[in-house]
Scaffold this motif. Structure first.
Motif, PDB file in Angstrom:
ATOM      1  N   ARG A 165       0.858  -1.188   0.000  1.00 52.11           N
ATOM      2  CA  ARG A 165       0.000   0.000   0.000  1.00 52.11           C
ATOM      3  C   ARG A 165       0.893   1.237   0.000  1.00 52.11           C
ATOM      4  NH1 ARG A 165      -0.962   2.409   5.171  1.00 52.11           N
ATOM      5  NH2 ARG A 165      -0.086   1.183   6.878  1.00 52.11           N
ATOM      6  N   TYR A 166       0.252   2.394  -0.079  1.00 51.14           N
ATOM      7  CA  TYR A 166       0.990   3.667  -0.163  1.00 51.14           C
ATOM      8  C   TYR A 166       0.347   4.679   0.777  1.00 51.14           C
ATOM      9  CZ  TYR A 166       2.707   1.392  -4.334  1.00 51.14           C
ATOM     10  OH  TYR A 166       3.262   0.480  -5.188  1.00 51.14           O
ATOM     11  N   ILE A 167       1.169   5.524   1.337  1.00 47.01           N
ATOM     12  CA  ILE A 167       0.669   6.593   2.203  1.00 47.01           C
ATOM     13  C   ILE A 167       0.814   7.904   1.443  1.00 47.01           C
ATOM     14  CG2 ILE A 167       1.052   7.850   4.354  1.00 47.01           C
ATOM     15  CD1 ILE A 167       2.234   5.161   5.448  1.00 47.01           C
ATOM     16  N   ASP A 168      -0.254   8.655   1.384  1.00 47.80           N
ATOM     17  CA  ASP A 168      -0.271   9.918   0.649  1.00 47.80           C
ATOM     18  C   ASP A 168       0.519  10.970   1.418  1.00 47.80           C
ATOM     19  OD1 ASP A 168      -0.748  12.128  -0.852  1.00 47.80           O
ATOM     20  OD2 ASP A 168      -2.942  12.004  -0.789  1.00 47.80           O
ATOM     21  N   ARG A 169       1.692  11.335   0.857  1.00 48.96           N
ATOM     22  CA  ARG A 169       2.518  12.348   1.515  1.00 48.96           C
ATOM     23  C   ARG A 169       2.328  13.729   0.883  1.00 48.96           C
ATOM     24  NH1 ARG A 169       6.796  10.118   4.784  1.00 48.96           N
ATOM     25  NH2 ARG A 169       7.266  12.292   5.214  1.00 48.96           N
ATOM     26  N   THR A 170       1.306  13.863   0.071  1.00 47.89           N
ATOM     27  CA  THR A 170       1.069  15.177  -0.567  1.00 47.89           C
ATOM     28  C   THR A 170       0.269  16.092   0.362  1.00 47.89           C
ATOM     29  OG1 THR A 170      -0.967  14.351  -1.592  1.00 47.89           O
ATOM     30  CG2 THR A 170       1.053  14.153  -2.881  1.00 47.89           C
ATOM     31  N   GLN A 205       4.132   7.432  -0.399  1.00 54.79           N
ATOM     32  CA  GLN A 205       5.198   6.681   0.266  1.00 54.79           C
ATOM     33  C   GLN A 205       4.863   5.197   0.267  1.00 54.79           C
ATOM     34  OE1 GLN A 205       6.849   8.208   3.925  1.00 54.79           O
ATOM     35  NE2 GLN A 205       6.800   6.163   4.806  1.00 54.79           N
ATOM     36  N   PRO A 206       5.785   4.336  -0.231  1.00 53.60           N
ATOM     37  CA  PRO A 206       5.511   2.901  -0.268  1.00 53.60           C
ATOM     38  C   PRO A 206       5.550   2.289   1.128  1.00 53.60           C
ATOM     39  CG  PRO A 206       7.776   3.319  -0.919  1.00 53.60           C
ATOM     40  CD  PRO A 206       7.123   4.661  -0.734  1.00 53.60           C
ATOM     41  N   VAL A 207       4.679   1.314   1.364  1.00 54.00           N
ATOM     42  CA  VAL A 207       4.699   0.566   2.619  1.00 54.00           C
ATOM     43  C   VAL A 207       4.902  -0.903   2.259  1.00 54.00           C
ATOM     44  CG1 VAL A 207       3.464  -0.018   4.731  1.00 54.00           C
ATOM     45  CG2 VAL A 207       3.090   2.204   3.657  1.00 54.00           C
ATOM     46  N   TYR A 208       5.979  -1.497   2.829  1.00 58.36           N
ATOM     47  CA  TYR A 208       6.337  -2.881   2.502  1.00 58.36           C
ATOM     48  C   TYR A 208       5.981  -3.805   3.659  1.00 58.36           C
ATOM     49  CZ  TYR A 208       9.182  -0.652  -1.115  1.00 58.36           C
ATOM     50  OH  TYR A 208       9.608   0.105  -2.182  1.00 58.36           O
ATOM     51  N   ASN A 209       5.534  -5.003   3.324  1.00 59.67           N
ATOM     52  CA  ASN A 209       5.313  -6.011   4.359  1.00 59.67           C
ATOM     53  C   ASN A 209       6.645  -6.401   4.979  1.00 59.67           C
ATOM     54  OD1 ASN A 209       2.586  -6.730   4.793  1.00 59.67           O
ATOM     55  ND2 ASN A 209       2.499  -7.601   2.737  1.00 59.67           N
ATOM     56  N   SER A 210       6.671  -6.491   6.300  1.00 58.03           N
ATOM     57  CA  SER A 210       7.868  -6.940   7.007  1.00 58.03           C
ATOM     58  C   SER A 210       7.437  -7.981   8.032  1.00 58.03           C
ATOM     59  CB  SER A 210       8.563  -5.748   7.670  1.00 58.03           C
ATOM     60  OG  SER A 210       9.773  -6.163   8.268  1.00 58.03           O
TER      61      SER A 210
END
Length: 701
Positions: free
Chosen positions: A43-48, A151-156
């Motif tokens: 998923r992605y977080i909107d940093r705008t 902003q990309p969010v990666y599974n960890s």
């Protein structure tokens, strides 16, 4: 040291090293820089968007604030130390708190400087604070990571996080690979495909999947990578199908003889539906071509697949061949054996059964008769694939509920004759069209989409725990009419984690409501010995017991036309396909049948949708589409073992158009260039050669 390439082991990427590399391999299956580049954000977080401090709300998942650090200090002693800073904008101020890495943060956090602060707002002592906020200098430096809008969010995993490989840590490593190696990325799709669908190059797609410039760029990157994923699955499936047709000659069944004709005209106790006739005709056409048939027959519960299978096997016998039918469980194998014996009335062919409980003495005789060609039809479980099982001349293999068998198990049946037998695969699990194209894309698909005449649709009702006495009353009414009832539970013993009404408590309650001698209850579950299970099944089949209390062991293979009620306890705990399969155990006679879904009062949104769907429709294909959206492909069919559905981005429930485009493109390419000899197909040829270990392009005479 040389700069790493895409093939370089992940250990040698700056900031990784042996220990982190070992974790990346074990936890995420990442061994090389290229595999890291193909590990996509989920998923992605909107940093705008920038929030003012007076706009903050504790329900917001993340916020981004632009403000100035007006104070900072380390508070507390030893383990209770924390760094507290105050961030201020024109609308107010907020506290930033760090409990770890205090020295590093203290050195880098400058009082009086403006920062972009990113984190989860929380309320503490009546005012807002953010713990362990991300900080960026303002204005942002012009680098790949600095210009992030989404902003990309990666599974960890927890183990990775202990080594600072959380989403942000993975993002840093991906950034390094992109900065150093993005130019190495090679195109995998021919230029004419990219131009036809106006798609990004692979390099642009990878850049924009990790660090999209904007929402539109992200959509374009996703479409390109999803198409590629689905395209290569289809290329492999359809190319393999084409090769198989060229390489594997099949028996030609030229005769429709006495066995098929006598069965159809004299023994068949009902008229075939138009759908059954259509599918039999398709099988007849396939088996005349001199090419091995590979056909999937999909049919809802009770649509008459067994008769289609029997007529296909009789067709093999009419042409001098033997046939076999493999089922996933002994219960189902015995059910098929009984059904076929009952239909044939001891005429036309000799039928035998082979399962795990067949005695050694019976096996010895069966092996001898089978090899001598004295047995025409053999029905059984995976015992059929044992090396000792030798046919004289196997011409037709029917595999029921094929997703329950591994690829190698099925292939061992194919090798039981010099010329491979024709393959007919059957499933009563309705499969959404997209999943069928992906999972069974190398098979020809037939659908029996019509129920036999006289079948009444099953009436489905949803009752809550408080309506249990009403359910018991209904069961008594049906039993008084001479009918029988199934009651299915999800568990055998009480689970510590799940608050379910389990089988043992259910039997106790049932015995109180339905006392002896007026009522007889059969009990069947997976932990019982086969002989005991069979004894209880037979009591129910013969009508000695009116109620069968069971676990999902009866999901397939029990055919009792007199059973008119299916009660499913804790129905919200079952998947839609399983609920539909269980419901299909009733409605097999001429009487009106019912399915009662019992649930607790608290239902999740998914649980509620599943039960509403069951009440609303009896259409298995409609149900399967909703199930695909809720659960994903692997859960529906148990297909993880096949390796076909290792999808990184594509979603079969949502990406139907992309899948259709990908499949149509492959069909067009292979119709024009079957062996991919054209220079413009060189990329595709290379891909297949790698996947097939060099055997895909043997010229076939």
């Amino acid at each position: 040291m040389l700069a790493p390439t895409l093939d370089t082991a992940i250990e040698f990427l700056k900031g990784v090293g042996p220990k982190r590399a070992e974790l990346l391999q074990k936890e995420l299956g990442i061994f090389t820089c290229e595999q890291l580049l193909n590990y996509f954000p989920f998923r992605y977080i909107d940093r705008t968007r920038f929030y003012k401090i007076n706009e903050l709300d504790p329900d917001l998942p993340y916020v981004q604030i632009l403000g100035r650090i007006t104070s900072k200090e380390v508070i507390g002693e030893k383990q209770k130390k924390r760094l507290v800073a105050r961030l201020t904008d024109e609308t107010g101020s907020i506290e930033l708190v760090w409990f770890q890495s205090l020295k590093w943060v203290d050195e880098h956090l400058m009082k009086g400087k403006v920062y972009i602060v990113f984190g989860k707002p929380a309320v503490f002592n009546g005012s807002f604070s953010i713990s362990h906020a991300d900080l960026e200098s303002y204005p942002r430096p012009a680098t790949i990571t600095g210009n992030l809008r989404l902003q990309p969010v990666y599974n960890s995993t927890e183990k990775l996080k202990k080594f600072f490989l959380d989403s942000k840590g993975i993002q840093k490593l991906v950034t390094l690979v992109i900065e150093q190696q993005i130019r190495e990325v090679k195109e995998t799709l021919p230029l004419y495909i990219l131009q036809k669908y106006h798609m990004l190059s692979r390099r642009e797609a990878l850049l924009n999947i990790h660090f999209p410039k904007d929402v539109q760029a992200l959509k374009e990157a996703e479409k390109r990578l999803k198409f590629e994923e689905l395209f290569f699955i289809q290329l492999q499936l359809l190319h393999n199908k084409q090769l198989r047709e060229l390489r594997f000659k099949g028996h030609s069944f030229d005769t429709v003889g006495e066995k098929v004709n006598v069965f159809y005209k004299e023994l068949l106790p009902f008229k075939l539906t138009n759908a059954q006739k259509r599918v039999i005709k398709e099988i007849r056409t396939d088996t005349q071509r001199g090419i091995q048939m590979n056909r999937l027959v999909q049919g809802d519960v009770g649509s008459g697949k067994t008769v289609v299978a029997l007529m296909s096997m009789l067709l093999a016998c009419d042409n001098g061949f033997q046939a076999c039918m493999m089922a996933p469980t002994e219960i189902l194998a015995r059910q098929h054996y009984s059904s076929i014996l009952s239909l044939l009335k001891d005429r036309l062919v000799k039928v035998a059964i082979l399962t795990g409980s067949t005695t050694r003495k019976q096996r010895t005789l069966l092996h001898k008769e089978l090899e001598a060609g004295e047995i025409d039809l053999l029905i059984g479980t995976h015992a059929l694939i044992e090396d000792k099982v030798v046919f004289k001349n196997l011409g037709m293999v029917v595999i029921d509920e094929q997703h329950r068998f591994g690829v190698e198990q099925r292939a061992r049946l194919w090798r039981k004759n010099t010329i491979p037998p024709h393959i007919l695969v059957m499933t009563a699990t309705p499969i959404p069209r997209t999943l069928a194209m992906t999972l069974y894309g190398d098979l020809d698909v037939s659908v029996i989409d019509e129920l036999p005449a006289g079948r009444k649709p099953i009436e489905t009702r949803h009752l809550y725990e408080g309506q249990r006495l009403r359910m018991f009353g209904f069961m008594k009414q049906e039993i008084a009419k001479g009918r029988q009832v199934y009651v299915v539970y999800p568990l055998i013993k009480e689970s510590e984690k799940l608050d379910l009404l389990h089988l043992e408590a259910g039997i106790e309650q049932m015995s109180y409501q339905f006392p002896l001698p007026e009522y007889q209850i059969s009990i069947v579950h997976g932990k019982m010995r086969n002989a005991d299970k069979e004894y209880e099944m037979q009591r129910f089949i013969k009508g000695v017991s009116q109620i069968m209390v069971a676990t999902t062991v009866i999901e397939v293979g029990v055919n009792v036309p007199n059973a008119s009620v299916m009660v499913i306890e804790n129905a919200e705990r079952f998947g839609l396909s399983q609920l539909h399969q269980l419901r299909g155990r009733v409605g097999r006679g001429a009487e009106q049948s019912f399915c009662i879904l019992m649930s607790g009062n608290k239902l999740s949104a998914d649980g509620k949708l599943r039960l509403e769907t069951m009440v609303k429709t009896n259409n298995g294909f409609e149900i399967s589409e909703i199930d695909l959206q809720l659960r994903g492909p692997g859960d529906i069919t148990g297909t993880q073992q096949s390796g076909v559905l290792e999808l990184k981005l594509a979603d079969l429930a949502k990406d139907q158009l992309i899948l259709q485009e990908a499949r149509n493109t492959v069909i067009d390419i292979l119709s024009e260039d079957p062996m991919l000899d054209d220079p413009k197909s060189s990329l595709l040829r290379t891909y297949l050669s790698k996947r097939s270990r060099g055997i895909a392009f043997d010229k076939i005479s």
